[in-house]
Design a protein around this motif. Sequence first.
Motif, PDB file in Angstrom:
ATOM      1  N   UNK A 167      -2.980   4.703   4.984  1.00 33.01           N
ATOM      2  CA  UNK A 167      -3.460   3.673   4.047  1.00 33.01           C
ATOM      3  C   UNK A 167      -2.519   2.472   3.939  1.00 33.01           C
ATOM      4  N   UNK A 168      -1.398   2.519   4.607  1.00 36.79           N
ATOM      5  CA  UNK A 168      -0.427   1.426   4.549  1.00 36.79           C
ATOM      6  C   UNK A 168       0.745   1.776   3.647  1.00 36.79           C
ATOM      7  N   UNK A 169       1.905   1.263   3.997  1.00 42.32           N
ATOM      8  CA  UNK A 169       3.129   1.597   3.272  1.00 42.32           C
ATOM      9  C   UNK A 169       3.141   1.073   1.837  1.00 42.32           C
ATOM     10  N   UNK A 215       3.162   7.255  -2.483  1.00 43.12           N
ATOM     11  CA  UNK A 215       4.211   7.351  -3.504  1.00 43.12           C
ATOM     12  C   UNK A 215       5.309   8.308  -3.054  1.00 43.12           C
ATOM     13  N   UNK A 216       6.485   8.173  -3.660  1.00 42.14           N
ATOM     14  CA  UNK A 216       7.586   9.081  -3.312  1.00 42.14           C
ATOM     15  C   UNK A 216       7.199  10.545  -3.515  1.00 42.14           C
ATOM     16  N   UNK A 217       7.678  11.385  -2.614  1.00 48.85           N
ATOM     17  CA  UNK A 217       7.386  12.821  -2.694  1.00 48.85           C
ATOM     18  C   UNK A 217       7.856  13.417  -4.020  1.00 48.85           C
ATOM     19  N   UNK A 218       8.938  12.883  -4.570  1.00 50.10           N
ATOM     20  CA  UNK A 218       9.447  13.434  -5.827  1.00 50.10           C
ATOM     21  C   UNK A 218       8.475  13.182  -6.985  1.00 50.10           C
ATOM     22  N   UNK A 219       7.727  12.092  -6.952  1.00 47.86           N
ATOM     23  CA  UNK A 219       6.699  11.864  -7.983  1.00 47.86           C
ATOM     24  C   UNK A 219       5.574  12.880  -7.809  1.00 47.86           C
ATOM     25  N   UNK A 230       9.936   9.584   5.534  1.00 42.58           N
ATOM     26  CA  UNK A 230       9.292  10.843   5.158  1.00 42.58           C
ATOM     27  C   UNK A 230       9.418  11.138   3.666  1.00 42.58           C
ATOM     28  N   UNK A 231      10.191  10.353   2.946  1.00 43.30           N
ATOM     29  CA  UNK A 231      10.380  10.527   1.514  1.00 43.30           C
ATOM     30  C   UNK A 231       9.223  10.002   0.678  1.00 43.30           C
ATOM     31  N   UNK A 232       8.299   9.313   1.333  1.00 41.84           N
ATOM     32  CA  UNK A 232       7.106   8.791   0.657  1.00 41.84           C
ATOM     33  C   UNK A 232       5.878   9.308   1.371  1.00 41.84           C
ATOM     34  N   UNK A 233       4.965   9.891   0.614  1.00 41.36           N
ATOM     35  CA  UNK A 233       3.696  10.333   1.184  1.00 41.36           C
ATOM     36  C   UNK A 233       3.851  11.259   2.374  1.00 41.36           C
ATOM     37  N   UNK A 234       4.943  12.024   2.386  1.00 37.98           N
ATOM     38  CA  UNK A 234       5.234  12.975   3.465  1.00 37.98           C
ATOM     39  C   UNK A 234       5.360  12.289   4.824  1.00 37.98           C
ATOM     40  N   UNK A 235       5.502  10.954   4.833  1.00 39.93           N
ATOM     41  CA  UNK A 235       5.575  10.225   6.091  1.00 39.93           C
ATOM     42  C   UNK A 235       4.225  10.071   6.770  1.00 39.93           C
ATOM     43  N   UNK A 236       3.165  10.497   6.071  1.00 37.21           N
ATOM     44  CA  UNK A 236       1.818  10.479   6.659  1.00 37.21           C
ATOM     45  C   UNK A 236       0.910   9.477   5.949  1.00 37.21           C
ATOM     46  N   UNK A 237       0.980   9.451   4.625  1.00 33.83           N
ATOM     47  CA  UNK A 237       0.061   8.617   3.836  1.00 33.83           C
ATOM     48  C   UNK A 237       0.202   7.143   4.204  1.00 33.83           C
ATOM     49  N   UNK A 238       1.424   6.693   4.409  1.00 36.26           N
ATOM     50  CA  UNK A 238       1.661   5.297   4.797  1.00 36.26           C
ATOM     51  C   UNK A 238       0.977   4.934   6.098  1.00 36.26           C
ATOM     52  N   UNK A 239       0.922   5.870   7.026  1.00 32.35           N
ATOM     53  CA  UNK A 239       0.239   5.633   8.303  1.00 32.35           C
ATOM     54  C   UNK A 239      -1.266   5.490   8.109  1.00 32.35           C
TER      55      UNK A 239
END
Length: 168
Positions: free
Chosen positions: A73-75, A81-85, A62-71
């Motif tokens: 467009x792919x990890x 990108x990391x949520x902190x960015x 969940x620290x990258x793309x809110x745990x959603x973007x990877x699902x």
Amino acid sequence: MTKLGEMFISNATDHTLLNTFGIVVSMYALYIEVKKAKDKNYVAICDISDRMSCSKVLTSKYGKGFGIVGLLVGNDHFLNMPNCILGIIFYILQLTLGYIVAPWSNTALFYLSVASCIGSLYLACILFFVLKDICLICITTYFINGGLLYLNYERFMKLDQMDQMDFM
């Protein structure tokens, strides 16, 4: 003329301080993520216990793309990108828009703040109910986003009041 709501000093100063603090906190989160990726034994200052660990949360799915973007467009996709960015980008955008004196900038500030608070609420639910952890960095950003929402709401409402006065 109505006075803008403030938290500490003035709306503009508070806005600048909160965004600057948000950038610093987000950069520290990125530092933790980078250090943890290089050294699995790295312990951040905010890693206090098993249930109070920033690095555990920041390096979760969940620290990258809110745990959603990877699902979607792919990890390995650049959008995941990391949520902190995303936080750093958000706070820089808020800071920049805060210095633009135009009706559209106040509207953009307000709606961006609403979106950040919705994202914060989602991530808080993930933090407390899914990861069952307490992340001091995350909670700090939730408060920063809430403060920005308040300040930006005040700007937005003042703009609305000024528009109504123009028509009278």
